[in-house]
Design a protein around this motif. Structure first.
Motif, short mmCIF file in Angstrom:
data_model
loop_
_atom_site.label_atom_id
_atom_site.label_comp_id
_atom_site.label_asym_id
_atom_site.label_seq_id
_atom_site.Cartn_x
_atom_site.Cartn_y
_atom_site.Cartn_z
N SER A 68 10.03 21.40 1.35
CA SER A 68 10.16 20.48 0.28
C SER A 68 9.29 20.50 -0.32
CB SER A 68 10.34 19.40 1.24
OG SER A 68 9.02 18.83 1.32
N LEU A 69 9.47 20.17 -1.83
CA LEU A 69 8.50 20.22 -2.49
C LEU A 69 6.95 19.30 -2.47
CD1 LEU A 69 7.55 21.35 -5.71
CD2 LEU A 69 8.87 19.55 -6.52
N GLU A 70 7.48 18.15 -1.73
CA GLU A 70 6.60 17.24 -1.18
C GLU A 70 5.47 18.15 -0.24
OE1 GLU A 70 4.60 13.69 -1.93
OE2 GLU A 70 6.52 14.57 -2.74
N VAL A 71 5.90 18.68 0.70
CA VAL A 71 5.04 19.43 1.81
C VAL A 71 4.27 20.37 0.85
CG1 VAL A 71 5.24 21.33 3.30
CG2 VAL A 71 6.71 19.20 3.66
N VAL A 72 4.85 21.07 -0.07
CA VAL A 72 3.89 22.07 -0.77
C VAL A 72 2.79 21.41 -1.83
CG1 VAL A 72 3.85 23.92 -2.70
CG2 VAL A 72 5.83 23.83 -0.76
N ARG A 73 3.22 20.07 -2.14
CA ARG A 73 2.34 19.21 -3.04
C ARG A 73 1.18 18.86 -2.34
NH1 ARG A 73 1.63 14.25 -5.21
NH2 ARG A 73 3.00 13.28 -3.75
N HIS A 74 1.24 18.80 -0.91
CA HIS A 74 0.21 18.20 -0.20
C HIS A 74 -0.58 19.32 0.55
CE1 HIS A 74 2.11 14.17 -0.71
NE2 HIS A 74 1.20 13.85 -0.78
N ASN A 75 -0.31 20.64 0.38
CA ASN A 75 -0.99 21.62 1.00
C ASN A 75 -2.24 21.74 0.20
OD1 ASN A 75 -2.00 24.28 1.33
ND2 ASN A 75 0.00 25.15 1.68
N PRO A 76 -3.45 21.69 0.84
CA PRO A 76 -4.88 21.70 0.16
C PRO A 76 -4.99 23.07 -0.58
CG PRO A 76 -4.79 21.76 2.51
CD PRO A 76 -3.53 21.49 2.41
N ASP A 77 -4.23 24.22 0.00
CA ASP A 77 -4.57 25.25 -0.84
C ASP A 77 -4.22 25.34 -2.23
OD1 ASP A 77 -5.18 26.46 1.69
OD2 ASP A 77 -3.27 27.49 1.96
N TYR A 78 -3.50 24.28 -2.50
CA TYR A 78 -2.81 24.14 -4.01
C TYR A 78 -3.49 22.79 -4.67
CZ TYR A 78 0.00 27.67 -2.28
OH TYR A 78 0.74 28.68 -1.58
N ALA A 79 -4.55 22.38 -4.03
CA ALA A 79 -5.37 21.37 -4.83
C ALA A 79 -5.53 21.57 -6.29
CB ALA A 79 -6.59 21.03 -4.18
N GLY A 80 -5.12 20.78 -7.36
CA GLY A 80 -5.25 20.88 -8.38
C GLY A 80 -4.31 21.85 -9.30
N TRP A 81 -3.31 22.42 -8.78
CA TRP A 81 -2.26 22.98 -9.02
C TRP A 81 -1.18 22.15 -9.79
CZ3 TRP A 81 -1.25 28.51 -7.51
CH2 TRP A 81 -2.42 29.35 -6.94
N ILE A 82 -0.09 22.69 -10.42
CA ILE A 82 0.97 21.97 -10.81
C ILE A 82 2.07 22.50 -9.91
CG2 ILE A 82 2.68 21.84 -12.92
CD1 ILE A 82 0.28 22.66 -14.61
N PHE A 83 3.23 21.51 -9.73
CA PHE A 83 4.16 22.15 -8.93
C PHE A 83 5.59 21.84 -9.46
CE2 PHE A 83 0.91 20.28 -6.60
CZ PHE A 83 0.45 21.55 -5.72
N GLY A 84 6.50 22.64 -9.26
CA GLY A 84 7.87 22.99 -9.99
C GLY A 84 8.80 23.59 -8.74
N VAL A 85 9.97 23.73 -9.55
CA VAL A 85 11.02 24.45 -8.47
C VAL A 85 11.53 25.59 -9.21
CG1 VAL A 85 11.32 22.67 -6.86
CG2 VAL A 85 12.94 23.00 -9.02
N ILE A 86 12.05 26.65 -8.68
CA ILE A 86 12.61 27.70 -9.10
C ILE A 86 14.11 27.90 -8.51
CG2 ILE A 86 12.71 30.27 -9.43
CD1 ILE A 86 10.73 28.94 -11.23
N ALA A 87 15.26 27.87 -9.66
CA ALA A 87 16.49 28.07 -9.05
C ALA A 87 16.92 29.44 -8.59
CB ALA A 87 17.48 27.41 -9.94
N VAL A 88 17.29 29.68 -7.39
CA VAL A 88 17.80 30.99 -7.02
C VAL A 88 19.27 31.27 -7.09
CG1 VAL A 88 17.84 32.67 -5.33
CG2 VAL A 88 15.64 31.62 -5.73
N ASP A 89 19.87 32.11 -7.65
CA ASP A 89 21.40 32.22 -7.72
C ASP A 89 21.65 32.54 -6.38
OD1 ASP A 89 23.78 33.26 -8.23
OD2 ASP A 89 23.32 34.62 -10.01
N PRO A 90 22.93 31.86 -5.89
CA PRO A 90 23.40 32.23 -4.65
C PRO A 90 24.10 33.59 -4.56
CG PRO A 90 24.79 30.52 -5.72
CD PRO A 90 23.64 30.81 -6.48
N ALA A 91 24.33 34.14 -5.51
CA ALA A 91 24.98 35.58 -5.37
C ALA A 91 23.81 36.73 -5.03
CB ALA A 91 25.33 36.14 -6.82
N LEU A 92 22.70 36.09 -5.02
CA LEU A 92 21.53 36.95 -4.58
C LEU A 92 21.38 37.04 -3.08
CD1 LEU A 92 18.44 35.98 -6.83
CD2 LEU A 92 19.78 38.12 -6.87
#
Length: 139
Positions: A68-92
């Motif tokens: 979940s984006l929320e879990v990643v956002r609270h990871n201390p390794d990424y303090a001060g970073w910006i967050f988003g998502v990348i869509a992956v085509d299901p055909a892949l």
């Protein structure tokens, strides 16, 4: 993962006047992208995710489910970073066998069939292995 778009969270290290934007995929180890602009970094991230997934599938490795984006956002390794998502085509992610018709000159088809026979494979299997870049062992 079916036919639905899969969205992987990304952590984006902000760029400066002298450093590029960096994009990391917490769920895809070793997958990253960078770009001089945020748009370039995110466009590269889509390509990087597709390449990472394709290589993992070729190697028979499992594809991790996205966090979940929320879990990643609270990871201390990424303090001060910006967050988003990348869509992956299901055909892949789709290894469903599909029957296709191809059109090739007869002389090419004869060579293809002879090469497949020499490798101890069917025409279809030979084409798949060539496409995946797997080494061929001729009997």
């Amino acid at each position: 993962m079916g036919g639905q778009i899969t969205r992987y969270p990304v952590a984006i290290e902000p760029g400066t006047e002298t450093t590029a934007f960096g994009v990391a995929f917490p769920d895809l180890p070793g997958c990253f992208s960078a770009g001089d602009t945020l748009d370039e970094a995110l466009a590269g991230a889509e390509e990087a995710a597709a390449a990472w997934i394709d290589a993992a599938l070729d190697a028979g490795e499992p594809i991790p489910a996205p966090s979940s984006l929320e879990v990643v956002r609270h990871n201390p390794d990424y303090a001060g970073w910006i967050f988003g998502v990348i869509a992956v085509d299901p055909a892949l992610l789709d290894d469903t066998i599909e029957r296709v018709n191809i059109t090739v000159p007869r002389r090419v088809l004869r060579r293809l069939d002879a090469s497949a026979r020499a490798a101890g494979e069917t025409r279809s299997g030979y084409i798949v292995h060539l496409t995946l870049g797997e080494p061929r062992h001729i009997a």
